[in-house]
Design a protein around this motif. Structure first.
Motif, PDB file in Angstrom:
ATOM      1  N   VAL A 118       0.743  -1.242  -0.140  1.00 46.86           N
ATOM      2  CA  VAL A 118       0.011   0.047   0.104  1.00 46.86           C
ATOM      3  C   VAL A 118       0.862   1.130  -0.228  1.00 46.86           C
ATOM      4  CG1 VAL A 118      -1.810   1.291   1.296  1.00 46.86           C
ATOM      5  CG2 VAL A 118      -1.749  -1.249   1.400  1.00 46.86           C
ATOM      6  N   GLY A 119       0.764   2.264  -0.872  1.00 43.75           N
ATOM      7  CA  GLY A 119       1.272   3.530  -0.844  1.00 43.75           C
ATOM      8  C   GLY A 119       2.153   3.581  -2.053  1.00 43.75           C
ATOM      9  N   LEU A 120       2.159   2.695  -2.947  1.00 42.02           N
ATOM     10  CA  LEU A 120       2.743   2.735  -4.229  1.00 42.02           C
ATOM     11  C   LEU A 120       2.092   3.466  -5.253  1.00 42.02           C
ATOM     12  CD1 LEU A 120       4.907  -0.606  -4.144  1.00 42.02           C
ATOM     13  CD2 LEU A 120       5.428   1.702  -3.152  1.00 42.02           C
ATOM     14  N   LYS A 121       2.158   4.837  -5.451  1.00 42.44           N
ATOM     15  CA  LYS A 121       1.087   5.320  -6.297  1.00 42.44           C
ATOM     16  C   LYS A 121       1.745   5.383  -7.821  1.00 42.44           C
ATOM     17  CE  LYS A 121      -0.075   9.138  -2.749  1.00 42.44           C
ATOM     18  NZ  LYS A 121      -0.095  10.224  -2.508  1.00 42.44           N
ATOM     19  N   GLY A 122       3.071   5.208  -7.987  1.00 42.61           N
ATOM     20  CA  GLY A 122       3.305   5.194  -9.533  1.00 42.61           C
ATOM     21  C   GLY A 122       3.663   3.818 -10.121  1.00 42.61           C
ATOM     22  N   VAL A 123       3.182   2.626  -9.354  1.00 36.77           N
ATOM     23  CA  VAL A 123       3.276   1.353  -9.815  1.00 36.77           C
ATOM     24  C   VAL A 123       2.407   1.064 -10.676  1.00 36.77           C
ATOM     25  CG1 VAL A 123       3.949  -1.084  -9.201  1.00 36.77           C
ATOM     26  CG2 VAL A 123       5.013   0.827  -7.919  1.00 36.77           C
ATOM     27  N   GLY A 124       2.691   0.145 -11.650  1.00 37.76           N
ATOM     28  CA  GLY A 124       1.644  -0.521 -12.557  1.00 37.76           C
ATOM     29  C   GLY A 124       1.880  -1.910 -12.805  1.00 37.76           C
ATOM     30  N   THR A 125       0.795  -2.600 -13.194  1.00 39.62           N
ATOM     31  CA  THR A 125       0.845  -4.008 -13.615  1.00 39.62           C
ATOM     32  C   THR A 125       2.235  -4.290 -14.618  1.00 39.62           C
ATOM     33  OG1 THR A 125      -1.468  -4.074 -13.385  1.00 39.62           O
ATOM     34  CG2 THR A 125      -0.424  -5.973 -14.548  1.00 39.62           C
ATOM     35  N   GLY A 126       2.759  -5.270 -14.299  1.00 38.85           N
ATOM     36  CA  GLY A 126       3.956  -5.744 -14.871  1.00 38.85           C
ATOM     37  C   GLY A 126       5.427  -5.179 -14.429  1.00 38.85           C
ATOM     38  N   ASP A 127       5.246  -4.129 -13.636  1.00 34.72           N
ATOM     39  CA  ASP A 127       6.552  -3.506 -13.113  1.00 34.72           C
ATOM     40  C   ASP A 127       7.264  -4.485 -12.187  1.00 34.72           C
ATOM     41  OD1 ASP A 127       5.712  -1.098 -14.216  1.00 34.72           O
ATOM     42  OD2 ASP A 127       5.479  -0.002 -12.530  1.00 34.72           O
TER      43      ASP A 127
END
Length: 485
Positions: A118-127
């Motif tokens: 929780v708290g990772l605002k810039g992460v997307g699927t596949g990172d």
């Protein structure tokens, strides 16, 4: 084993470069952290929930993580995943999914575990997530394969422009949660938002979610097929356009001074990677067309990087509205090899020149004996499972009405169609002999196929389909004529 432990599977590898190289993970608890974000979900109270699979090292609450590589580790997905890109972010909480509950992790989690950050605002699927300032920055795990979108429709809020900002924010959350949902401006009308997905049901569910989860009921346009355009013969030789001149004069009336809009462009259009066609490698690559400005052309722009960027952006925007019907041009790279400007030239003039140049590419291709711009339609790989008595009617419908090419027909005794998309299976008789037909069919002919199959098989038929390739067609189907520019 259906759910093998990590040590029972081959060790995954990280890639990095250029030049491209690989590093095999040792998967030890003392090694640097490596985790894959395989899903992002939005929680109205906690915000973004990043589901992580840990491959190596230990992950604890409060750690600072970075998305390795470009922040987009999605193979084949236009636009890719999140925006991690090496930016450091600190987790606020670390949770473990347990049925419907999310339980706080006591201490840390290690290889093989699935946790939620929780708290990772810039992460997307596949990172690929690694420790910030660790030795693995810039390395990525194998990507998640996402099929190309084949359907599209426009969406706008029912309440008009007052909800436009809220709609944009909701679509940003949804596209982050679901990387196969692509959102962007409509090339035909940039005031509208175009939503692209993998199927009719996919887009219908997305629109329904806007109304239920975000309280934003929307109006939608007609369902569109993802047609594409291509220039033939580029794999054999590039297409060269020398000394294209954009020269317009404005003003001169009512005492207004005459103003000249001038720009000269020379470009070379060459092929990008080849795409996959029926039965093997096809003639056309499906990578979206790109544009570059050479060093020589930059000199012609008086060395202005701002002008060069404006020209490149304008070319790529024009390439998204192809020269024949206005569908995106694919499989080519447009390199500006030379430029000529005068004192009245501006970035706006360069944009107009770029749009006019792309409009001429089709005609120049015809003059060069290449046959002009080619129109491509998506073809789907279809698997249909039906009871034996209905096989003839289903095959006739596929070949005659759907213009499908049948690849094979196999009989299975007493097997249902598995977890395929169902057209209604309530009446399926246990143990009855069934046939499975594999076919390639144009997507435009498969609209509403679930209803047709249900009717043909008395509700017992099942089917699934996935994108296979784009194939050349002579012209736009009558029902899609109004979408052409």
């Amino acid at each position: 084993a259906l759910l093998p432990a990590p040590e029972d599977r081959p060790a995954p590898s990280l890639t990095y470069g250029p030049p491209e190289a690989t590093k095999v993970l040792t998967r030890g608890v003392e090694d640097p952290l490596v985790a894959l974000c395989f899903k992002v979900a939005h929680d109205p109270h906690r915000g973004a929930l990043a589901y992580l699979r840990i491959y190596q090292g230990m992950l604890g609450k409060g750690m600072v993580l970075a998305g390795a590589g470009t922040g987009s580790n999605l193979a084949g997905a236009p636009g890719g995943g999140g925006s991690g890109g090496g930016k450091a972010e600190r987790m606020t909480h670390l949770l473990r999914p347990f049925a419907d509950d999310l339980v706080p992790v006591e201490g840390s989690a290690g290889p093989g575990e699935t946790v939620i950050a929780v708290g990772l605002k810039g992460v997307g699927t596949g990172d690929t997530m690694v420790a910030h300032k660790g030795p693995l920055i810039g390395m990525v795990l194998a990507g998640i394969s996402i099929p190309r979108p084949v359907f599209a429709l426009t969406v706008e809020p029912e309440e008009g422009t007052t909800k436009a900002k809220a709609l944009s924010e909701a679509l940003a959350i949804m596209s982050r949660d679901d990387p196969s949902l692509i959102v962007g401006p409509d090339p035909e009308d940039e005031a509208l938002t175009l939503m692209q997905g993998m199927g009719e049901l996919h887009l219908e569910v997305a629109c329904s979610r806007l109304g239920t989860d975000f309280r934003l009921p929307v109006k939608t346009g007609r369902m569109r097929i993802a047609y594409r355009e291509a220039l033939p013969g580029l794999a054999q030789s590039p297409l060269v356009v020398d000394n294209f001149v954009y020269d317009r004069s404005f003003g001169g009336e009512d005492g207004k001074p005459l103003k000249r809009h001038f720009a000269g462009l020379s470009v070379e259009v060459r092929a990008l990677s080849e795409g996959k066609g029926s039965g093997g490698e096809g003639q056309f690559g499906m990578t979206p067309a790109r544009a570059t400005v050479s060093a020589e052309a930059l000199k012609g722009l008086n060395g202005s990087l701002e002008w060069a960027d404006a020209l490149r952006s304008a070319l790529e925007e024009a390439l998204r509205r192809g020269p024949r019907h206005g569908f995106p041009l694919v499989g080519c790279m447009v390199q500006v090899t030379n430029c000529a400007v005068d004192a009245d030239t501006s970035p706006g003039v360069l944009r107009a020149a770029a749009e006019a140049l792309v409009g001429r590419l089709g005609k120049r291709s015809e003059l060069a004996g290449r046959g002009g711009v080619v129109l491509l339609q998506p073809v789907m790989s279809v698997e249909v499972s039906v009871a034996e008595p209905h096989l003839g009617a289903v095959l006739s419908d596929l070949t005659v009405d759907r213009q499908a090419t049948i690849r094979s027909v196999e009989s299975t005794a007493g097997q249902s169609g598995g977890e395929n998309e169902s057209a209604g299976v309530a009446g399926d008789r246990a143990g009855a002999a069934r046939s499975v037909a594999l076919a390639d069919a144009p997507l435009a002919k498969l609209l509403g196929y679930a209803t047709a199959l249900r009717s043909l098989t008395s509700g017992e038929g099942q089917f699934s389909m996935q994108y296979a390739y784009h194939a050349e067609i002579d012209g736009l189907p009558q029902e899609d004529q109004r979408l052409a520019s």
